[in-house]
Design an enzyme around this catalytic site. Structure first.
Site, PDB file in Angstrom:
ATOM      1  N   GLU A  29       0.824  -1.218   0.000  1.00  0.00           N
ATOM      2  CA  GLU A  29       0.000   0.000   0.000  1.00  0.00           C
ATOM      3  C   GLU A  29       0.856   1.265   0.000  1.00  0.00           C
ATOM      4  OE1 GLU A  29      -0.177  -2.368   2.344  1.00  0.00           O
ATOM      5  OE2 GLU A  29      -2.216  -3.170   2.448  1.00  0.00           O
ATOM      6  N   LYS A  61       6.854   4.135   2.323  1.00  0.00           N
ATOM      7  CA  LYS A  61       6.864   5.573   2.077  1.00  0.00           C
ATOM      8  C   LYS A  61       6.357   6.342   3.301  1.00  0.00           C
ATOM      9  CE  LYS A  61       4.852   9.391  -0.243  1.00  0.00           C
ATOM     10  NZ  LYS A  61       4.653  10.161  -1.414  1.00  0.00           N
ATOM     11  N   ASN A  89       9.735 -11.363   3.114  1.00  0.00           N
ATOM     12  CA  ASN A  89       8.611 -11.372   2.161  1.00  0.00           C
ATOM     13  C   ASN A  89       8.161  -9.931   1.882  1.00  0.00           C
ATOM     14  OD1 ASN A  89       7.772 -11.243   4.844  1.00  0.00           O
ATOM     15  ND2 ASN A  89       5.942 -12.479   4.554  1.00  0.00           N
ATOM     16  N   ALA A  90       8.490  -9.027   2.804  1.00  0.00           N
ATOM     17  CA  ALA A  90       8.137  -7.621   2.619  1.00  0.00           C
ATOM     18  C   ALA A  90       9.070  -6.964   1.615  1.00  0.00           C
ATOM     19  CB  ALA A  90       8.240  -6.889   3.955  1.00  0.00           C
ATOM     20  N   GLY A  91       8.547  -5.967   0.925  1.00  0.00           N
ATOM     21  CA  GLY A  91       9.382  -5.134   0.055  1.00  0.00           C
ATOM     22  C   GLY A  91       8.838  -3.725   0.203  1.00  0.00           C
ATOM     23  N   GLN A 143       3.317  -6.657   5.254  1.00  0.00           N
ATOM     24  CA  GLN A 143       2.102  -7.304   4.741  1.00  0.00           C
ATOM     25  C   GLN A 143       0.884  -6.445   5.108  1.00  0.00           C
ATOM     26  OE1 GLN A 143       4.461  -9.759   6.536  1.00  0.00           O
ATOM     27  NE2 GLN A 143       5.402  -9.352   4.580  1.00  0.00           N
ATOM     28  N   THR A 201       9.646  -9.744  -5.929  1.00  0.00           N
ATOM     29  CA  THR A 201       9.437 -10.940  -6.746  1.00  0.00           C
ATOM     30  C   THR A 201       9.154 -10.572  -8.198  1.00  0.00           C
ATOM     31  OG1 THR A 201       7.091 -10.915  -6.202  1.00  0.00           O
ATOM     32  CG2 THR A 201       8.510 -12.251  -4.786  1.00  0.00           C
ATOM     33  N   LEU A 221      -2.999   8.169  -5.259  1.00  0.00           N
ATOM     34  CA  LEU A 221      -4.140   8.896  -5.809  1.00  0.00           C
ATOM     35  C   LEU A 221      -3.826   9.322  -7.252  1.00  0.00           C
ATOM     36  CD1 LEU A 221      -6.914   9.949  -4.905  1.00  0.00           C
ATOM     37  CD2 LEU A 221      -5.806  12.095  -4.264  1.00  0.00           C
ATOM     38  N   GLY A 263       2.438  10.600  -5.382  1.00  0.00           N
ATOM     39  CA  GLY A 263       3.615  10.196  -6.149  1.00  0.00           C
ATOM     40  C   GLY A 263       4.549   9.439  -5.237  1.00  0.00           C
TER      41      GLY A 263
END
Ligand code: GDP
Ligand code: IMO
Ligand code: MG
Length: 428
Positions: free
Chosen positions: A14, A18, A38-40, A224, A303, A334, A417
């Site tokens: 999501e 950031k 597993n997170a990026g 996640q 991935t 947005l 952005g």
């Protein structure tokens, strides 16, 4: 004293990285409390992109202590690689703290993850194959190996032998693979990881509490998301930890009363990677969905997999508000909708001819749910330079206000952005 949680409210990606980076400016400590690599999490600073997996997204500020909490599962090789790669790019990782109680992901976990997926065939979950599920399974089976075990070679080897005596039977007899050698794994981990990780291993629980007692502001960074939560997500198409805000208590060792602010991060639409139900999904070939993927660059940070797109789902979001006790929402991406003629929002489902406004607890119903959409005229304006609420086109403002009304918590931030400065403080 104040503790803020940043939590994913959809199916991941999501923009938690950031907003963690953004909020970290005002904090002293950023703590990861669950998940693993597993997170990026992507942070774009002055046009330079950082994609991080294990190290908390607050690492980019010199005043932040980044902490990997006890609830995280840590591949020591991946962590060292990430530390090296950040160091090479001029980021100081020396303040990083790693909980001695965090569990290790070791090579057999990755192998088992891939084998389980292959074994499931068409029913596969689409995991990241990082060994997350098997590592948490070992933890629950009480045969896991913790970071602190590396500090005592005898214990480390004994535990590896014990766990592999079982795991090797699974590898050889169930999956027809070769057994792994406990001492070989121990030699590799101890010789290649221990010296470098040792200065970072810490009692993370007391660190966090000392910071809170000193009146410092601590941020807990979820990985996640709510609908990938082991208990509250679309099981079995979930991850093996508790990303929800409540996961902070177990995964970092604080009481629920410490948490003062829970910021839910949501895209202005929805994406999902991997298998599982997704009521507002726009299937491959759908014009709007394809544009969300193209404009939003919806491919996995690690991935590279194409993310499945769909319209914003207010039914799921109302549930996420409850599960996490959200105090507010931060809306990302947005700008991705800037060129759409019509923007849709799923406000309810039709299930077996009935209008349903709450997430059905029976998942078969979720599979049968058809979205009921409210439509909004698009704003057809580039909003990537907006820094104040009234810089947004009135129709984009109307969309955000409608979203707030549907969901029932205020939006406080909106992102237009990927860049660090591309956001607005939103007041409706
Ligand atoms: P996370 O896992 O929740 O941290 O999110 P990811 O980093 O995996 O995915 C979010 C992606 O969207 C990253 O590539 C971000 O750089 C990007 N991103 C974040 N906010 C915005 C935004 O407001 N607009 C656009 N266009 N991209 C964004
Ligand atoms: P961030 O923190 C999106 C998904 C996988 C799969 C399921 C289980 O970047 O939002 P796992 O490897 O955890 O056993 O896979 O969960 N998944 C994610 N999807 N973002 C993530 O992390 C994810 N981490 C896991 O695609 O469907
Ligand atoms: Mg991500």
């Amino acid at each position: 004293m104040p503790a803020t949680v940043v939590v994913g409210t959809q199916w991941g990606d999501e923009g938690k990285g950031k907003f963690t980076d953004l909020l970290a400016k005002e904090m002293s400590m950023v703590v990861r409390y669950q998940g693993g690599h597993n997170a990026g999490h992507t942070i774009v600073i002055d046009g330079e992109k950082f994609a991080i997996q294990l190290i908390p997204s607050g690492v980019f500020y010199d005043h932040i202590t980044p902490v990997i909490g006890n609830g995280v599962v840590v591949d020591p090789f991946v962590l060292l690689k990430e530390m090296d790669s950040l160091s090479q790019r001029g980021i100081d990782v020396s303040r990083l703290k790693l909980s001695g109680n965090a569990h290790l992901i070791l090579p057999y976990h990755q192998e088992l993850d891939a084998l389980h997926e292959r074994h499931l065939g068409k029913a596969k979950l689409g995991t990241t194959k990082r060994g997350i599920g098997p590592a948490y399974a070992d933890k629950a089976m009480r045969v896991g190996i913790r970071v602190q075990d590396m500090l005592d070679e005898t214990i480390f080897r004994e535990k590896l032998h014990a766990t592999l005596s079982h795991t090797n039977k699974v590898l050889t007899k169930v999956f027809n693979r070769l057994p792994l050698d406990a001492d070989e794994i121990a030699d590799k981990v101890l010789s290649e990881c221990l010296d470098q990780l040792k200065p970072h291993i810490a009692d993370s629980v007391n660190l966090v509490h000392d910071a809170l007692d000193a009146g410092q502001h601590v941020l807990f960074e979820g990985a996640q998301a709510t609908f990938l939560d082991l208990d509250h997500g679309t099981y079995p198409f979930v991850t093996s930890s508790n990303p929800i805000a409540g996961g902070v208590c177990a995964g970092a060792g604080i009481g629920p009363k410490e948490i003062t602010r829970v910021v839910g991060i949501a895209k202005a639409y929805v994406t999902r990677v991997g298998a599982g139900p997704f009521p507002s999904e726009l299937f491959d070939g759908d014009h709007d969905g394809d544009r969300m993927v193209d404009i939003g660059k919806e491919f996995g940070t690690n991935t590279g997999r194409r993310r499945r797109p769909g319209w914003f789902d207010a039914v799921m979001m109302r549930h996420a508000v409850r599960i996490n006790g959200l105090t507010e929402l931060a809306i990302t991406k947005l700008d991705v909708l800037d060129t759409f003629d019509t923007v849709k929002m799923c406000v309810a489902y039709e299930i077996d001819g009935k209008r349903v406004e709450k997430l059905p607890y029976h998942q078969s119903e979720l599979h049968r749910a058809t979205p009921i959409y409210e439509e909004f005229p698009g704003w057809n304006t580039d909003q990537t330079a907006a820094t104040e609420p009234d810089h947004l086109h009135p129709q984009a403002q109307a969309y955000l206000r409608a979203l707030e009304a549907q969901v029932g918590v205020p939006i406080t931030l909106a992102s237009t952005g990927p860049g660090r400065n591309q956001f607005i403080h939103w007041e409706s």
